[in-house]
Write a protein that holds these residues in place. Structure first.
Motif, PDB file in Angstrom:
ATOM      1  N   LEU A  23       0.815  -1.210   0.000  1.00 57.55           N
ATOM      2  CA  LEU A  23       0.000   0.000   0.000  1.00 57.55           C
ATOM      3  C   LEU A  23       0.851   1.264   0.000  1.00 57.55           C
ATOM      4  CD1 LEU A  23      -3.012  -0.917   2.313  1.00 57.55           C
ATOM      5  CD2 LEU A  23      -2.772  -1.115  -0.166  1.00 57.55           C
ATOM      6  N   ALA A  24       2.075   1.174   0.523  1.00 57.34           N
ATOM      7  CA  ALA A  24       2.997   2.319   0.437  1.00 57.34           C
ATOM      8  C   ALA A  24       3.348   2.598  -1.026  1.00 57.34           C
ATOM      9  CB  ALA A  24       4.251   2.044   1.252  1.00 57.34           C
ATOM     10  N   LEU A  25       3.520   1.542  -1.811  1.00 56.23           N
ATOM     11  CA  LEU A  25       3.798   1.716  -3.236  1.00 56.23           C
ATOM     12  C   LEU A  25       2.571   2.250  -3.973  1.00 56.23           C
ATOM     13  CD1 LEU A  25       5.867  -1.530  -3.952  1.00 56.23           C
ATOM     14  CD2 LEU A  25       6.728   0.820  -3.881  1.00 56.23           C
ATOM     15  N   VAL A  26       1.385   1.777  -3.586  1.00 53.93           N
ATOM     16  CA  VAL A  26       0.155   2.301  -4.190  1.00 53.93           C
ATOM     17  C   VAL A  26       0.009   3.789  -3.880  1.00 53.93           C
ATOM     18  CG1 VAL A  26      -2.364   2.165  -4.165  1.00 53.93           C
ATOM     19  CG2 VAL A  26      -1.005   0.054  -4.189  1.00 53.93           C
ATOM     20  N   ASP A  27       0.341   4.176  -2.666  1.00 57.20           N
ATOM     21  CA  ASP A  27       0.291   5.600  -2.300  1.00 57.20           C
ATOM     22  C   ASP A  27       1.250   6.414  -3.163  1.00 57.20           C
ATOM     23  OD1 ASP A  27      -1.588   5.118  -0.341  1.00 57.20           O
ATOM     24  OD2 ASP A  27      -0.158   5.107   1.317  1.00 57.20           O
ATOM     25  N   ARG A  28       2.411   5.858  -3.432  1.00 60.28           N
ATOM     26  CA  ARG A  28       3.366   6.547  -4.309  1.00 60.28           C
ATOM     27  C   ARG A  28       2.780   6.710  -5.717  1.00 60.28           C
ATOM     28  NH1 ARG A  28       9.049   3.956  -6.493  1.00 60.28           N
ATOM     29  NH2 ARG A  28       9.682   5.728  -7.779  1.00 60.28           N
ATOM     30  N   LEU A  29       2.127   5.664  -6.212  1.00 60.14           N
ATOM     31  CA  LEU A  29       1.482   5.739  -7.529  1.00 60.14           C
ATOM     32  C   LEU A  29       0.440   6.846  -7.555  1.00 60.14           C
ATOM     33  CD1 LEU A  29       0.633   4.678 -10.344  1.00 60.14           C
ATOM     34  CD2 LEU A  29      -0.771   2.975  -9.157  1.00 60.14           C
ATOM     35  N   ARG A  30      -0.432   6.875  -6.559  1.00 59.80           N
ATOM     36  CA  ARG A  30      -1.497   7.874  -6.527  1.00 59.80           C
ATOM     37  C   ARG A  30      -0.921   9.287  -6.392  1.00 59.80           C
ATOM     38  NH1 ARG A  30      -4.030   4.628  -9.123  1.00 59.80           N
ATOM     39  NH2 ARG A  30      -5.301   3.017  -8.119  1.00 59.80           N
ATOM     40  N   ALA A 291      -3.209  -7.399  -1.639  1.00 57.57           N
ATOM     41  CA  ALA A 291      -2.186  -6.499  -1.099  1.00 57.57           C
ATOM     42  C   ALA A 291      -1.402  -7.135   0.035  1.00 57.57           C
ATOM     43  CB  ALA A 291      -2.828  -5.200  -0.622  1.00 57.57           C
ATOM     44  N   GLY A 292      -1.964  -8.117   0.723  1.00 51.78           N
ATOM     45  CA  GLY A 292      -1.264  -8.752   1.835  1.00 51.78           C
ATOM     46  C   GLY A 292      -0.643 -10.078   1.508  1.00 51.78           C
ATOM     47  N   LEU A 293      -1.143 -10.751   0.468  1.00 51.46           N
ATOM     48  CA  LEU A 293      -0.589 -12.086   0.187  1.00 51.46           C
ATOM     49  C   LEU A 293       0.668 -12.035  -0.664  1.00 51.46           C
ATOM     50  CD1 LEU A 293      -1.137 -13.523  -2.877  1.00 51.46           C
ATOM     51  CD2 LEU A 293      -3.487 -13.169  -2.148  1.00 51.46           C
ATOM     52  N   VAL A 294       0.877 -10.912  -1.396  1.00 48.89           N
ATOM     53  CA  VAL A 294       2.037 -10.822  -2.304  1.00 48.89           C
ATOM     54  C   VAL A 294       3.125  -9.956  -1.674  1.00 48.89           C
ATOM     55  CG1 VAL A 294       2.834 -10.083  -4.574  1.00 48.89           C
ATOM     56  CG2 VAL A 294       0.556 -11.095  -4.313  1.00 48.89           C
ATOM     57  N   PRO A 295       4.315 -10.501  -1.425  1.00 45.69           N
ATOM     58  CA  PRO A 295       5.427  -9.678  -0.920  1.00 45.69           C
ATOM     59  C   PRO A 295       5.959  -8.763  -2.016  1.00 45.69           C
ATOM     60  CG  PRO A 295       6.152 -11.948  -1.280  1.00 45.69           C
ATOM     61  CD  PRO A 295       4.682 -11.929  -1.538  1.00 45.69           C
ATOM     62  N   VAL A 296       6.380  -7.558  -1.651  1.00 44.16           N
ATOM     63  CA  VAL A 296       6.910  -6.640  -2.664  1.00 44.16           C
ATOM     64  C   VAL A 296       8.311  -7.058  -3.114  1.00 44.16           C
ATOM     65  CG1 VAL A 296       5.515  -4.726  -1.820  1.00 44.16           C
ATOM     66  CG2 VAL A 296       7.832  -5.019  -0.964  1.00 44.16           C
ATOM     67  N   ASP A 297       9.007  -7.840  -2.314  1.00 38.65           N
ATOM     68  CA  ASP A 297      10.326  -8.354  -2.676  1.00 38.65           C
ATOM     69  C   ASP A 297      10.144  -9.628  -3.498  1.00 38.65           C
ATOM     70  OD1 ASP A 297      12.877  -9.383  -2.889  1.00 38.65           O
ATOM     71  OD2 ASP A 297      13.362  -9.160  -0.758  1.00 38.65           O
ATOM     72  N   TYR A 298      10.521  -9.573  -4.783  1.00 39.87           N
ATOM     73  CA  TYR A 298      10.281 -10.714  -5.664  1.00 39.87           C
ATOM     74  C   TYR A 298      11.071 -11.958  -5.263  1.00 39.87           C
ATOM     75  CZ  TYR A 298      14.760  -9.574  -7.967  1.00 39.87           C
ATOM     76  OH  TYR A 298      16.083  -9.334  -8.228  1.00 39.87           O
ATOM     77  N   ARG A 299      12.055 -11.789  -4.398  1.00 37.56           N
ATOM     78  CA  ARG A 299      12.842 -12.951  -3.969  1.00 37.56           C
ATOM     79  C   ARG A 299      12.113 -13.789  -2.925  1.00 37.56           C
ATOM     80  NH1 ARG A 299      17.836  -8.876  -3.508  1.00 37.56           N
ATOM     81  NH2 ARG A 299      16.055  -7.709  -2.688  1.00 37.56           N
ATOM     82  N   LYS A 300      10.999 -13.278  -2.397  1.00 37.87           N
ATOM     83  CA  LYS A 300      10.193 -14.031  -1.444  1.00 37.87           C
ATOM     84  C   LYS A 300       9.083 -14.754  -2.198  1.00 37.87           C
ATOM     85  CE  LYS A 300      10.991 -10.812   2.393  1.00 37.87           C
ATOM     86  NZ  LYS A 300      10.344  -9.884   3.377  1.00 37.87           N
ATOM     87  N   PRO A 301       9.043 -16.070  -2.150  1.00 43.29           N
ATOM     88  CA  PRO A 301       8.071 -16.818  -2.958  1.00 43.29           C
ATOM     89  C   PRO A 301       6.661 -16.777  -2.387  1.00 43.29           C
ATOM     90  CG  PRO A 301       9.353 -18.315  -1.598  1.00 43.29           C
ATOM     91  CD  PRO A 301       9.932 -16.958  -1.364  1.00 43.29           C
ATOM     92  N   TYR A 302       5.693 -16.987  -3.250  1.00 45.69           N
ATOM     93  CA  TYR A 302       4.300 -17.217  -2.855  1.00 45.69           C
ATOM     94  C   TYR A 302       3.648 -18.052  -3.949  1.00 45.69           C
ATOM     95  CZ  TYR A 302       2.912 -13.545  -6.181  1.00 45.69           C
ATOM     96  OH  TYR A 302       2.712 -12.799  -7.314  1.00 45.69           O
ATOM     97  N   ASP A 303       2.533 -18.671  -3.635  1.00 42.68           N
ATOM     98  CA  ASP A 303       1.865 -19.554  -4.586  1.00 42.68           C
ATOM     99  C   ASP A 303       0.966 -18.737  -5.509  1.00 42.68           C
ATOM    100  OD1 ASP A 303       0.618 -21.565  -5.966  1.00 42.68           O
ATOM    101  OD2 ASP A 303      -0.167 -22.616  -4.210  1.00 42.68           O
TER     102      ASP A 303
END
Length: 539
Positions: A23-30, A291-303
């Motif tokens: 959400l910090a990145l979304v705020d930057r976008l807005r 917004a909570g299930l995806v880490p902003v660091d691409y090196r952290k995996p998720y399904d």
């Protein structure tokens, strides 16, 4: 039905941290988008003095109230002309997007004359050309709200002029294809810009402020010595009664926009499009949780299945070959009732994954099912084992399939999208119908750390060949500089400023954006046009 059962806990600390970062990145976008609006708003007093609406007010008046509007290329030109991220104004002095005008899905392009009087920049030209290409591909009527100072002669570049001519070529081809183009002439449109109304099928001129001429009064006096007013050269009344350039005359901006809406309704454009909206169920898992299930660091995996469960109807999908090439996820699902194939990444693409994806793409093409690419990969996997397993051969199969698939292709950069993995996942060079990025996305030839590490090994090998000892401090400084150089350019805001996507979106809006894009493609495929050999010529 195969409803996905989520393992994500919105109450977990990891979820909360991911959400705060995203959400910090979304705020930057807005904030960046608001920067362009604020810059334009500074000229409000001037617009009001002339009895005009501001550019954003014009767009709002044109569009159907409450209907969706998909803005395109909102970060265009960010950190291009002005490289300072704190002062650079995005947008390219234009507002563009797909929205509804009298119930018709249209491409809307508005000159933002509140920013440098709407003067054209190289990226403005690129934006306009991309918008016209999308209008042609998706068979969208074009409504152009014109008021521009044209090219800034103080910053003249010959490339701007050379490429700018393609705008008029593309307008002519839209008309010839049977796709209507409408211009509302709110203010000046001079020099090459005069051909924008000249090459439109319909022109609505706003009295007093609207003006179109190959040269304004100052240039005419400098070139010929002739003294004339702008109204005499190209005023709306003259064009409506003498030259015939203007079909309809409006007293002010609001009436001009109302005329554009009425004209669009009278074209009865939707009668030649048999694409009724299908019924669908909402996901069982809330898209807001993305917004909570995806880490902003691409090196952290998720399904990737967790993401898909928050995008597709009923959180229901079939998992194609889940145990073969397991790091490449291929799903059959529906979004807003449209059956689609989804390809996502749970890591690098290995030979089995590439072969599976190639087969899946071909099957979707056979079934006429649009393809959705959720790109989060560091690329095709490297190493002795991978090469012996035919990584080049199988990766090429995947690229062949992506390149030649005839169905609509929509790509979201949702994390990393590096190297040839970007190509296999339908990156910019593979002509997707729509391509959007999340604010955490990273794209480039490789990650900054990998590039720095590779160049460090090259430097050390060169020193060894010359019999020299490495200077560790110097090499460390080199690694830091290379990493910073790559990471600056892989940032989603930087790449979107260079129009390497169609815009950065809030991840929580992904389902809405995908649904809008799918329906746009669906209408285009169903629509029957009445093309001509040439565009409609003015009489």
């Amino acid at each position: 039905m195969t409803v996905f059962r989520s393992r994500i806990s919105p109450a977990s600390a990891e979820f909360a941290a991911n959400r705060a970062d995203m959400l910090a990145l979304v705020d930057r976008l807005r904030a960046l988008e608001a920067r362009a609006a604020a810059a334009s708003e500074k000229r409000r007093a001037r617009f009001e003095e002339r009895g005009q609406l501001t550019p954003r007010e014009r767009v709002a008046r044109l569009l159907d109230p409450g209907a969706p509007f998909l803005e395109l290329f909102s970060l265009c030109n960010y950190m291009v002309e002005d490289p300072d991220p704190e002062t650079s104004i995005p947008g390219g002095s234009m507002i563009a997007g797909i929205g509804f005008v009298s119930g018709v899905r249209c491409m809307v392009l508005a000159d933002d004359s509140g920013i440098n009087a709407g003067a054209v920049t190289p990226k403005s030209v690129d934006k306009a050309l991309r918008v016209l290409d999308i209008a042609m591909r998706q068979k969208l009527p074009l409504v152009h709200l014109v008021e521009s100072a044209g090219a800034n002669l103080m910053n003249y570049e010959v490339e701007l002029w050379a490429h700018g001519g393609a705008m008029f070529c593309k307008l002519a081809r839209l008309s010839a294809a049977g796709i209507p183009t409408i211009t509302v002439l709110h203010g000046p449109s001079t020099a090459g810009g005069a051909y924008q109304p000249g090459l439109s099928d319909y022109v609505i001129g706003v009295r007093r402020n609207g003006m179109a001429a190959l040269a304004g009064a100052a240039l005419v006096r400098a070139a010929t010595g002739e003294s004339a007013t702008d109204a005499e050269l190209g005023g709306v009344d003259m064009h409506a009664s003498v030259s015939g350039l203007v079909e309809y005359v409006a007293e002010d901006d609001a009436e001009g926009l109302a005329m554009a809406r009425e004209l669009m309704a009278r074209l009865d454009w939707n009668r030649r499009c048999a694409a009724p909206r299908p019924s669908f169920a909402e996901p069982l898992h809330d898209p807001d949780e993305i917004a909570g299930l995806v880490p902003v660091d691409y090196r952290k995996p998720y399904d990737m299945r967790e993401l898909a469960a928050r995008l597709v109807d009923g959180s229901d999908f079939m998992d194609f070959k889940p145990r073969f090439g397991a790091s490449t996820v291929c799903l059959q699902a529906a979004i807003h009732g449209v059956e689609v194939g989804i390809i996502g990444n749970n890591g690098p693409i290995d030979p089995q994954g590439a072969a599976k994806a190639a087969q899946f793409i071909q099957l979707c093409d056979q079934a006429d099912a649009p393809l959705i690419f959720l790109s989060n990969t560091t690329g095709y996997i490297v190493g002795v084992e991978s090469e012996r397993a035919g990584m080049i051969k199988h990766g090429s199969k995947m690229i062949q399939a992506v390149s030649n698939a005839r169905v609509p292709k929509i790509t979201l950069y949702v994390g990393a999208s590096f190297g040839a993995g970007n190509y296999g996942m339908c990156g910019l060079g593979y002509d997707p119908d729509f391509l959007f990025a999340w604010p955490n996305a990273r794209t480039g030839v490789m990650g900054g750390a990998q590039a720095a590490g590779a160049m460090d090994l090259v430097a050390r090998a060169g020193l060894r060949r010359r019999g020299l000892e490495p200077d560790e401090d110097r090499l460390a400084a080199q690694r830091a500089a290379i990493q910073a150089h790559f990471e600056r350019q892989e940032d989603a805001f930087y790449t979107s400023g260079r129009m390497l996507d169609m815009g950065v979106i809030d991840p929580r809006d992904s389902r809405k954006v995908l649904a809008f894009a799918l329906q746009t493609c669906r209408e285009a495929r169903a629509r029957r046009l009445r093309p001509n050999a040439f565009g409609v010529a003015r009489m």
